[in-house]
Design a protein around this motif. Structure first.
Motif, PDB file in Angstrom:
ATOM      1  N   TYR A 187       0.024   6.827  11.792  1.00  0.00           N
ATOM      2  CA  TYR A 187       1.008   7.608  12.302  1.00  0.00           C
ATOM      3  C   TYR A 187       0.892   8.982  12.605  1.00  0.00           C
ATOM      4  O   TYR A 187      -0.130   9.700  11.814  1.00  0.00           O
ATOM      5  N   LYS A 188       1.322   9.628  13.621  1.00  0.00           N
ATOM      6  CA  LYS A 188       1.155  11.196  14.177  1.00  0.00           C
ATOM      7  C   LYS A 188       1.863  12.002  13.195  1.00  0.00           C
ATOM      8  O   LYS A 188       2.989  11.427  12.621  1.00  0.00           O
ATOM      9  N   THR A 189       1.554  13.298  13.163  1.00  0.00           N
ATOM     10  CA  THR A 189       2.311  14.259  12.165  1.00  0.00           C
ATOM     11  C   THR A 189       3.583  14.175  12.611  1.00  0.00           C
ATOM     12  O   THR A 189       4.814  14.253  11.579  1.00  0.00           O
ATOM     13  N   THR A 229       1.282  20.819   6.881  1.00  0.00           N
ATOM     14  CA  THR A 229       0.953  21.726   5.729  1.00  0.00           C
ATOM     15  C   THR A 229       0.340  20.656   4.380  1.00  0.00           C
ATOM     16  O   THR A 229      -0.600  20.932   3.903  1.00  0.00           O
ATOM     17  N   GLN A 230       1.441  19.854   4.258  1.00  0.00           N
ATOM     18  CA  GLN A 230       1.104  18.821   3.088  1.00  0.00           C
ATOM     19  C   GLN A 230      -0.298  17.919   3.484  1.00  0.00           C
ATOM     20  O   GLN A 230      -0.985  17.791   2.474  1.00  0.00           O
ATOM     21  N   LEU A 231      -0.488  17.778   4.605  1.00  0.00           N
ATOM     22  CA  LEU A 231      -1.585  16.953   5.003  1.00  0.00           C
ATOM     23  C   LEU A 231      -3.163  17.811   4.673  1.00  0.00           C
ATOM     24  O   LEU A 231      -3.934  17.378   4.206  1.00  0.00           O
ATOM     25  N   HIS A 243      -1.367   8.507   3.251  1.00  0.00           N
ATOM     26  CA  HIS A 243      -1.099   7.023   3.580  1.00  0.00           C
ATOM     27  C   HIS A 243      -0.672   6.799   5.132  1.00  0.00           C
ATOM     28  O   HIS A 243      -1.281   6.120   5.627  1.00  0.00           O
ATOM     29  N   LEU A 244       0.169   7.612   5.167  1.00  0.00           N
ATOM     30  CA  LEU A 244       1.097   7.524   6.370  1.00  0.00           C
ATOM     31  C   LEU A 244      -0.099   7.978   7.748  1.00  0.00           C
ATOM     32  O   LEU A 244       0.033   7.228   8.600  1.00  0.00           O
ATOM     33  N   TYR A 245      -0.873   8.797   7.434  1.00  0.00           N
ATOM     34  CA  TYR A 245      -1.521   9.301   8.580  1.00  0.00           C
ATOM     35  C   TYR A 245      -2.799   8.402   8.684  1.00  0.00           C
ATOM     36  O   TYR A 245      -3.188   8.186   9.746  1.00  0.00           O
ATOM     37  N   TYR A 246      -3.489   8.236   7.724  1.00  0.00           N
ATOM     38  CA  TYR A 246      -4.712   7.578   7.477  1.00  0.00           C
ATOM     39  C   TYR A 246      -4.742   6.056   7.700  1.00  0.00           C
ATOM     40  O   TYR A 246      -5.311   5.425   8.267  1.00  0.00           O
ATOM     41  N   ARG A 270       0.873  -1.134   0.066  1.00  0.00           N
ATOM     42  CA  ARG A 270       0.072  -0.014  -0.036  1.00  0.00           C
ATOM     43  C   ARG A 270       0.915   1.304   0.041  1.00  0.00           C
ATOM     44  O   ARG A 270       0.484   2.090  -0.723  1.00  0.00           O
ATOM     45  N   LEU A 271       1.667   1.337   0.727  1.00  0.00           N
ATOM     46  CA  LEU A 271       2.739   2.529   0.762  1.00  0.00           C
ATOM     47  C   LEU A 271       3.548   2.555  -0.525  1.00  0.00           C
ATOM     48  O   LEU A 271       3.586   3.845  -0.895  1.00  0.00           O
TER      49      LEU A 271
END
Length: 167
Positions: free
Chosen positions: A126-128, A144-146, A119-122, A25-26
């Protein structure tokens, strides 16, 4: 889990089973190509097999695998083969649920830097701050990117519905 309690091959097999979906997925989120994502997955498994040191804990284990996956994706992007050849037809996403497939395809249309933080967040939870550490960015940059990724996704999902109401 330690290598000492089982053979190295068994240990690697457990890690591959545990992280196979995450790695694919990543890589798919990063590269946007299923074939390239599968190639990266194989590369990550080979590096995992060659890795001789034990991991401190499951957090270290997962972070190491994510970092190796991201680096392998960067190698694919820098490859001259990728610049010379483009796929004739992109493979269909192996997702059964139609709505999920639509959301994933919208995420894959985002610029790479946004796909990765989404992907990493949702998907990986992972936290920011953790994402910033994994990617080697400042936490503010990741936030900002999120935020921008969410805005772009919202635009894609609503598809101009808001503009139609104003007319």
């Amino acid at each position: 889990m330690e290598i000492g309690t089982m053979g190295k091959n068994d240990y690697i097999a457990v890690l591959v089973d545990k992280y196979a979906d995450m790695v694919l997925r990543l890589a798919l989120a990063y590269l946007g190509s299923l074939a390239d994502a599968q190639d990266v997955s194989q590369e990550v498994y080979m590096k995992l097999f060659k890795h001789d040191r034990a991991f401190n804990d499951t957090g270290h284990e997962k972070a190491w695998i994510i970092r190796v996956t991201i680096n392998a994706c960067k190698d694919v992007i820098r490859s001259p083969w990728r610049r010379w050849f483009s796929p004739i037809e992109e493979a269909l996403l192996p997702i059964q649920h139609t709505q999920s497939r639509e959301v994933v395809s919208l995420v894959l249309e985002l610029p790479r830097k946004y796909r990765l933080v989404i992907h990493l967040y949702y998907y990986e939870g992972y936290k920011t701050a953790e994402i910033a550490e994994l990617l080697g960015h400042k936490e503010g940059t990741v936030r900002t990117q999120l935020k921008r990724a969410r805005e772009l996704l919202k635009e894609k999902i609503t598809g101009g519905l808001e503009d139609d109401d104003e007319r």
